[in-house]
Design a protein around this motif. Structure first.
Motif, PDB file in Angstrom:
ATOM      1  N   LYS A 161      17.410  92.238  13.683  1.00 24.77           N
ATOM      2  CA  LYS A 161      18.224  91.220  14.368  1.00 24.77           C
ATOM      3  C   LYS A 161      19.452  91.873  15.014  1.00 24.77           C
ATOM      4  O   LYS A 161      19.849  91.514  16.125  1.00 24.77           O
ATOM      5  N   ILE A 162      20.042  92.835  14.308  1.00 27.26           N
ATOM      6  CA  ILE A 162      21.196  93.564  14.861  1.00 27.26           C
ATOM      7  C   ILE A 162      20.760  94.344  16.103  1.00 27.26           C
ATOM      8  O   ILE A 162      21.480  94.382  17.108  1.00 27.26           O
ATOM      9  N   GLN A 163      19.561  94.954  16.046  1.00 25.11           N
ATOM     10  CA  GLN A 163      19.025  95.652  17.208  1.00 25.11           C
ATOM     11  C   GLN A 163      18.988  94.711  18.419  1.00 25.11           C
ATOM     12  O   GLN A 163      19.401  95.074  19.521  1.00 25.11           O
ATOM     13  N   SER A 164      18.492  93.500  18.210  1.00 25.26           N
ATOM     14  CA  SER A 164      18.408  92.521  19.305  1.00 25.26           C
ATOM     15  C   SER A 164      19.781  92.184  19.867  1.00 25.26           C
ATOM     16  O   SER A 164      19.967  92.087  21.090  1.00 25.26           O
ATOM     17  N   GLU A 165      20.758  92.021  18.972  1.00 23.90           N
ATOM     18  CA  GLU A 165      22.123  91.702  19.400  1.00 23.90           C
ATOM     19  C   GLU A 165      22.731  92.856  20.208  1.00 23.90           C
ATOM     20  O   GLU A 165      23.394  92.641  21.218  1.00 23.90           O
ATOM     21  N   LEU A 166      22.484  94.084  19.759  1.00 17.31           N
ATOM     22  CA  LEU A 166      23.008  95.257  20.458  1.00 17.31           C
ATOM     23  C   LEU A 166      22.366  95.397  21.843  1.00 17.31           C
ATOM     24  O   LEU A 166      23.018  95.826  22.795  1.00 17.31           O
ATOM     25  N   LYS A 167      21.099  95.024  21.934  1.00 22.87           N
ATOM     26  CA  LYS A 167      20.417  95.069  23.237  1.00 22.87           C
ATOM     27  C   LYS A 167      21.008  94.037  24.195  1.00 22.87           C
ATOM     28  O   LYS A 167      21.148  94.299  25.389  1.00 22.87           O
ATOM     29  N   MET A 172      11.364  93.179  -1.980  1.00 30.69           N
ATOM     30  CA  MET A 172      12.354  92.203  -2.452  1.00 30.69           C
ATOM     31  C   MET A 172      13.678  92.293  -1.691  1.00 30.69           C
ATOM     32  O   MET A 172      14.248  91.286  -1.315  1.00 30.69           O
ATOM     33  N   VAL A 173      14.171  93.511  -1.473  1.00 27.81           N
ATOM     34  CA  VAL A 173      15.478  93.680  -0.833  1.00 27.81           C
ATOM     35  C   VAL A 173      15.371  94.446   0.484  1.00 27.81           C
ATOM     36  O   VAL A 173      15.923  94.020   1.501  1.00 27.81           O
ATOM     37  N   CYS A 174      14.641  95.555   0.477  1.00 25.76           N
ATOM     38  CA  CYS A 174      14.640  96.456   1.634  1.00 25.76           C
ATOM     39  C   CYS A 174      14.018  95.851   2.887  1.00 25.76           C
ATOM     40  O   CYS A 174      14.570  95.977   3.976  1.00 25.76           O
ATOM     41  N   LEU A 175      12.860  95.211   2.735  1.00 22.74           N
ATOM     42  CA  LEU A 175      12.199  94.652   3.917  1.00 22.74           C
ATOM     43  C   LEU A 175      13.058  93.574   4.580  1.00 22.74           C
ATOM     44  O   LEU A 175      13.276  93.621   5.793  1.00 22.74           O
ATOM     45  N   PRO A 176      13.591  92.604   3.815  1.00 19.80           N
ATOM     46  CA  PRO A 176      14.475  91.617   4.449  1.00 19.80           C
ATOM     47  C   PRO A 176      15.725  92.254   5.060  1.00 19.80           C
ATOM     48  O   PRO A 176      16.194  91.826   6.127  1.00 19.80           O
ATOM     49  N   THR A 177      16.248  93.295   4.414  1.00 18.76           N
ATOM     50  CA  THR A 177      17.451  93.943   4.930  1.00 18.76           C
ATOM     51  C   THR A 177      17.151  94.694   6.219  1.00 18.76           C
ATOM     52  O   THR A 177      17.924  94.630   7.184  1.00 18.76           O
ATOM     53  N   ASN A 178      16.024  95.392   6.274  1.00 18.72           N
ATOM     54  CA  ASN A 178      15.632  96.032   7.526  1.00 18.72           C
ATOM     55  C   ASN A 178      15.307  94.977   8.585  1.00 18.72           C
ATOM     56  O   ASN A 178      15.469  95.218   9.781  1.00 18.72           O
ATOM     57  N   ILE A 188      25.198  91.061   3.637  1.00 14.67           N
ATOM     58  CA  ILE A 188      23.987  91.377   4.399  1.00 14.67           C
ATOM     59  C   ILE A 188      23.060  90.159   4.371  1.00 14.67           C
ATOM     60  O   ILE A 188      22.191  90.027   3.507  1.00 14.67           O
ATOM     61  N   GLU A 189      23.298  89.276   5.304  1.00 18.46           N
ATOM     62  CA  GLU A 189      22.500  88.054   5.455  1.00 18.46           C
ATOM     63  C   GLU A 189      22.146  87.883   6.929  1.00 18.46           C
ATOM     64  O   GLU A 189      22.904  88.316   7.802  1.00 18.46           O
ATOM     65  N   PRO A 190      21.001  87.239   7.215  1.00 18.03           N
ATOM     66  CA  PRO A 190      20.603  87.048   8.619  1.00 18.03           C
ATOM     67  C   PRO A 190      21.696  86.421   9.481  1.00 18.03           C
ATOM     68  O   PRO A 190      21.890  86.829  10.631  1.00 18.03           O
ATOM     69  N   LYS A 191      22.428  85.462   8.934  1.00 17.84           N
ATOM     70  CA  LYS A 191      23.467  84.782   9.716  1.00 17.84           C
ATOM     71  C   LYS A 191      24.604  85.722  10.115  1.00 17.84           C
ATOM     72  O   LYS A 191      25.359  85.438  11.050  1.00 17.84           O
ATOM     73  N   ASN A 192      24.732  86.845   9.393  1.00 23.44           N
ATOM     74  CA  ASN A 192      25.816  87.792   9.685  1.00 23.44           C
ATOM     75  C   ASN A 192      25.417  88.886  10.678  1.00 23.44           C
ATOM     76  O   ASN A 192      26.255  89.707  11.057  1.00 23.44           O
ATOM     77  N   ALA A 193      24.159  88.903  11.108  1.00 22.13           N
ATOM     78  CA  ALA A 193      23.712  89.939  12.055  1.00 22.13           C
ATOM     79  C   ALA A 193      24.570  89.960  13.323  1.00 22.13           C
ATOM     80  O   ALA A 193      24.991  91.041  13.762  1.00 22.13           O
ATOM     81  N   PRO A 194      24.877  88.796  13.947  1.00 25.70           N
ATOM     82  CA  PRO A 194      25.728  88.828  15.142  1.00 25.70           C
ATOM     83  C   PRO A 194      27.125  89.386  14.866  1.00 25.70           C
ATOM     84  O   PRO A 194      27.683  90.106  15.703  1.00 25.70           O
ATOM     85  N   LYS A 195      27.673  89.112  13.679  1.00 27.84           N
ATOM     86  CA  LYS A 195      29.009  89.607  13.322  1.00 27.84           C
ATOM     87  C   LYS A 195      28.991  91.120  13.150  1.00 27.84           C
ATOM     88  O   LYS A 195      29.903  91.827  13.608  1.00 27.84           O
ATOM     89  N   ILE A 196      27.946  91.648  12.503  1.00 26.24           N
ATOM     90  CA  ILE A 196      27.839  93.095  12.312  1.00 26.24           C
ATOM     91  C   ILE A 196      27.668  93.791  13.664  1.00 26.24           C
ATOM     92  O   ILE A 196      28.297  94.811  13.942  1.00 26.24           O
TER      93      ILE A 196
END
Length: 196
Positions: free
Chosen positions: A75-81, A64-70, A175-183
């Protein structure tokens, strides 16, 4: 005279904008921990200093929460790469709280489902539930084990700088997908700060 001060104020604002974002405040020193990665390495705050880290407490059977959050971590991993800072300058740390079911084998499979690059994404575990519960509490993360084997826990990311200081906590609403680039951008900001 007023016009002079207005010009100076505008010029100062432009200089600040050109210099980048405001510096994130230091919240506190990140509590130390020592856990084992699924690769068998000991990982701690101390031995990962020099890298900006994003820390997350979860359990792999939580859909419910953990899988979507991971998934957002992926997505953050991709941005950092994209920024070429993943692994050597920035890392992700996922700490499993289910000490019985989250075996090395299960977490290895789980990490593959996320396309995790283990060169910079640490999946940590222990067989000692009181230990991981205490570590989570040190990070202001509440973890409660339920009778059915499930867990209730605070869903949050903790941003730790290269010197081992907590600089930001992202709550569940952030913690939302759209915020991955911001994080990822916040992590990059701290990487640049560490180089100064």
């Amino acid at each position: 005279m007023k016009r002079f001060f207005l010009i100076i104020t505008i010029a100062f604002a432009l200089i600040l904008t050109a210099c980048g974002q405001e510096k994130m405040p230091v919240i506190k020193k990140a509590p130390e921990f020592e856990l084992t990665s699924i690769q068998g390495d000991t990982v701690s705050i101390k031995n990962t200093n020099g890298k900006v880290r994003l820390v997350y407490f979860y359990y792999s059977s939580c859909n419910m929460v953990c899988l979507p959050t991971n998934g957002i971590m992926a997505k953050i991993q991709s941005e950092l790469k994209k920024e070429k800072i993943f692994g050597d300058q920035a890392a992700l740390i996922s700490i499993a709280v289910d000490t019985k079911r989250d075996t090395v084998e299960k977490l290895t499979t789980y990490s593959k489902q996320l396309n995790a690059d283990l060169a910079g994404w640490y999946f940590l575990r222990t067989d000692d539930f009181p230990k991981v519960q205490a570590i989570a509490a040190d990070y202001s993360i509440s973890v409660t084990a339920l009778e059915d084997g499930e867990f209730i826990h605070t869903n949050a990311f903790t941003l730790v700088d290269a010197e081992g200081q907590i600089r930001k906590v992202y709550t569940s609403s952030e913690i939302e997908p759209k915020n991955a680039p911001k994080i990822a951008a916040d992590m990059n900001q701290l990487v640049k700060e560490a180089k100064k």
